[in-house]
Design a protein around this motif. Structure first.
Motif, mmCIF file in Angstrom:
data_model
loop_
_atom_site.group_PDB
_atom_site.id
_atom_site.type_symbol
_atom_site.label_atom_id
_atom_site.label_comp_id
_atom_site.label_asym_id
_atom_site.label_seq_id
_atom_site.Cartn_x
_atom_site.Cartn_y
_atom_site.Cartn_z
ATOM 1 N N VAL A 158 0.854 -1.189 0.000
ATOM 2 C CA VAL A 158 0.000 0.000 0.000
ATOM 3 C C VAL A 158 0.894 1.245 0.000
ATOM 4 O O VAL A 158 1.528 1.558 1.007
ATOM 5 C CB VAL A 158 -0.928 0.022 1.224
ATOM 6 N N PRO A 159 0.942 1.956 -1.118
ATOM 7 C CA PRO A 159 1.785 3.158 -1.171
ATOM 8 C C PRO A 159 1.252 4.261 -0.265
ATOM 9 O O PRO A 159 0.045 4.405 -0.069
ATOM 10 C CB PRO A 159 1.699 3.585 -2.645
ATOM 11 N N ALA B 185 7.987 8.820 -6.378
ATOM 12 C CA ALA B 185 7.040 8.899 -7.498
ATOM 13 C C ALA B 185 6.274 10.204 -7.352
ATOM 14 O O ALA B 185 5.445 10.346 -6.448
ATOM 15 C CB ALA B 185 6.098 7.705 -7.465
ATOM 16 N N ILE B 186 6.549 11.163 -8.216
ATOM 17 C CA ILE B 186 5.945 12.495 -8.114
ATOM 18 C C ILE B 186 5.303 12.846 -9.449
ATOM 19 O O ILE B 186 5.907 12.695 -10.503
ATOM 20 C CB ILE B 186 6.994 13.546 -7.731
ATOM 21 N N THR C 184 6.079 0.007 -6.958
ATOM 22 C CA THR C 184 7.390 -0.632 -6.814
ATOM 23 C C THR C 184 8.136 -0.067 -5.612
ATOM 24 O O THR C 184 8.732 -0.812 -4.825
ATOM 25 C CB THR C 184 8.219 -0.445 -8.095
ATOM 26 N N LEU C 185 8.098 1.254 -5.450
ATOM 27 C CA LEU C 185 8.757 1.880 -4.300
ATOM 28 C C LEU C 185 8.103 1.451 -2.984
ATOM 29 O O LEU C 185 8.785 1.251 -1.979
ATOM 30 C CB LEU C 185 8.726 3.399 -4.439
ATOM 31 N N ALA C 186 6.776 1.330 -2.996
ATOM 32 C CA ALA C 186 6.080 0.891 -1.786
ATOM 33 C C ALA C 186 6.479 -0.533 -1.417
ATOM 34 O O ALA C 186 6.684 -0.854 -0.246
ATOM 35 C CB ALA C 186 4.573 0.985 -1.989
ATOM 36 N N SER C 187 6.602 -1.383 -2.424
ATOM 37 C CA SER C 187 7.023 -2.763 -2.180
ATOM 38 C C SER C 187 8.450 -2.809 -1.638
ATOM 39 O O SER C 187 8.749 -3.558 -0.697
ATOM 40 C CB SER C 187 6.932 -3.560 -3.484
ATOM 41 N N LEU D 286 17.743 1.629 -7.692
ATOM 42 C CA LEU D 286 16.315 1.525 -7.990
ATOM 43 C C LEU D 286 15.750 2.880 -8.402
ATOM 44 O O LEU D 286 14.990 2.988 -9.370
ATOM 45 C CB LEU D 286 15.566 0.992 -6.762
ATOM 46 N N HIS D 287 16.124 3.925 -7.689
ATOM 47 C CA HIS D 287 15.662 5.261 -8.037
ATOM 48 C C HIS D 287 16.204 5.691 -9.401
ATOM 49 O O HIS D 287 15.500 6.325 -10.191
ATOM 50 C CB HIS D 287 16.081 6.261 -6.963
ATOM 51 N N GLU D 288 17.437 5.344 -9.672
ATOM 52 C CA GLU D 288 18.030 5.642 -10.979
ATOM 53 C C GLU D 288 17.283 4.908 -12.089
ATOM 54 O O GLU D 288 16.991 5.473 -13.148
ATOM 55 C CB GLU D 288 19.505 5.238 -10.972
ATOM 56 N N LEU D 289 16.957 3.657 -11.841
ATOM 57 C CA LEU D 289 16.269 2.817 -12.821
ATOM 58 C C LEU D 289 14.910 3.385 -13.207
ATOM 59 O O LEU D 289 14.523 3.407 -14.380
ATOM 60 C CB LEU D 289 16.089 1.411 -12.253
ATOM 61 N N LEU D 290 14.169 3.871 -12.202
ATOM 62 C CA LEU D 290 12.785 4.290 -12.418
ATOM 63 C C LEU D 290 12.637 5.765 -12.754
ATOM 64 O O LEU D 290 11.523 6.286 -12.754
ATOM 65 C CB LEU D 290 11.958 3.969 -11.162
#
Length: 312
Positions: free
Chosen positions: A6-7, A134-135, A156-159, A217-221
């Motif tokens: 749940v984000p 995620a903005i 994905t970030l929430a997970s 991960l942040h770079e990837l997304l």
């Protein structure tokens, strides 16, 4: 039914929840309503928080004055860090309704080209300054590709946040494995670097491993996946079934993939076929892949045509 993390999303209460128009009504947003069962919204007032001391006319034209934009980015970053360090995402307002009171300065619609371009750069800068969260702003969520990228990144970030909170290396390995093809679609080279971080041949501490992996991960997304990358991933997954498929099934799939390349069918049509094969041939590894469903499919507006979308 697949379980999703749940984000936690910071959102202006002006977007959906507060009575802020001159007539006392809220500002309904269909996407926010659709997200409510799947997302934990943190109702905030970032507009008044970040606008203190800045002239209204500067905020109207976000991105058109570099110095003032930098100030707004800094204020948003400070607000998020101070009040919402746990957040996975942020939704910004971009409408022109008659907002009154509460110290809110005017924001003009992104229909105006000069504001639209500025807002796009503004969002990118806010995202970079806030560790890859995620903005997005509400107007851009009307466009399908932007919406799918935002939702993919958000869930994905929430997970990953849940994995990080577990503090278990095995959970990180499982997270990386189940996201293999999703991450491959975004950036194969970064995926390899993330794999090396998980392997941890340097014997870093667990904290350092998570920190390194999160940065990658942040770079990837950072940017949406490209159609050519999706084609590559679909071909990889197709390879699992080549020996089991009939000649006709192979020809039909190649034809479907060609239609996607030419923009004649949405990606979701290709993914649906691959997902059905994963279930039919009982490939547990593939069935666990988030590539087939990176976020709840109910969040896609079924009225969308899918035109111009690399996602669905």
């Amino acid at each position: 039914m697949k379980r999703f993390a749940v984000p936690k999303v910071v959102i202006s209460r002006f977007i959906e929840f507060a009575e802020v128009r001159c007539n006392g009504a809220g500002i309904p947003k269909k996407m926010v309503q659709r997200m409510q069962p799947y997302v934990e919204f943190v109702y905030s007032l970032p507009e008044s928080e970040v606008s203190s001391g800045l002239p209204a006319e500067r905020l109207v034209h976000l991105g058109t004055e570099e110095d003032e934009t930098d100030k707004v980015v800094k204020r948003i970053s400070q607000t998020l860090e101070k009040y919402f360090p746990f957040a996975d995402g942020l939704l910004l307002k971009s409408c022109t309704q008659e907002n009154v009171g509460q110290g809110v300065n005017g924001y003009r619609s992104t229909e105006h080209s000069e504001v639209s371009a500025g807002m796009s750069g503004f969002i990118t800068e806010v995202s970079v300054q806030n560790k890859g969260l995620a903005i997005e702003e509400m107007g851009r969520l009307e466009e399908l590709t932007s919406r799918c990228h935002f939702l993919t990144k958000l869930f994905t970030l929430a997970s990953f946040r849940e994995v990080k909170e577990s503090g278990k290396m095995n959970s990180l390995r499982q997270f990386h494995a189940t996201n293999k093809y999703l991450f491959m679609a975004y950036h194969p080279d970064t995926l390899k670097r993330m794999g090396r971080a998980v392997a941890n041949h340097e014997h870093y501490s667990l904290e350092m491993v998570f920190e390194n992996y999160e940065g990658l991960l942040h770079e990837l997304l950072r940017e949406p996946a490209k159609p050519s990358a999706h084609v590559n991933v679909c071909q990889h997954i197709y390879g699992y079934f080549k020996k089991e498929l009939t000649k006709e099934e192979k020809e039909n799939f190649r034809s479907l993939l060609g239609q996607y390349k030419r923009g004649e069918v949405p990606l979701n049509a290709v993914i649906r076929v691959l997902s059905n094969w994963a279930s039919h041939f009982q490939s547990d590894y593939l069935k666990r892949q988030t590539y087939f469903e990176p976020y709840p499919q109910e969040l896609l507006d079924m009225s969308d045509s899918g035109e111009g979308s690399t996602y669905s």
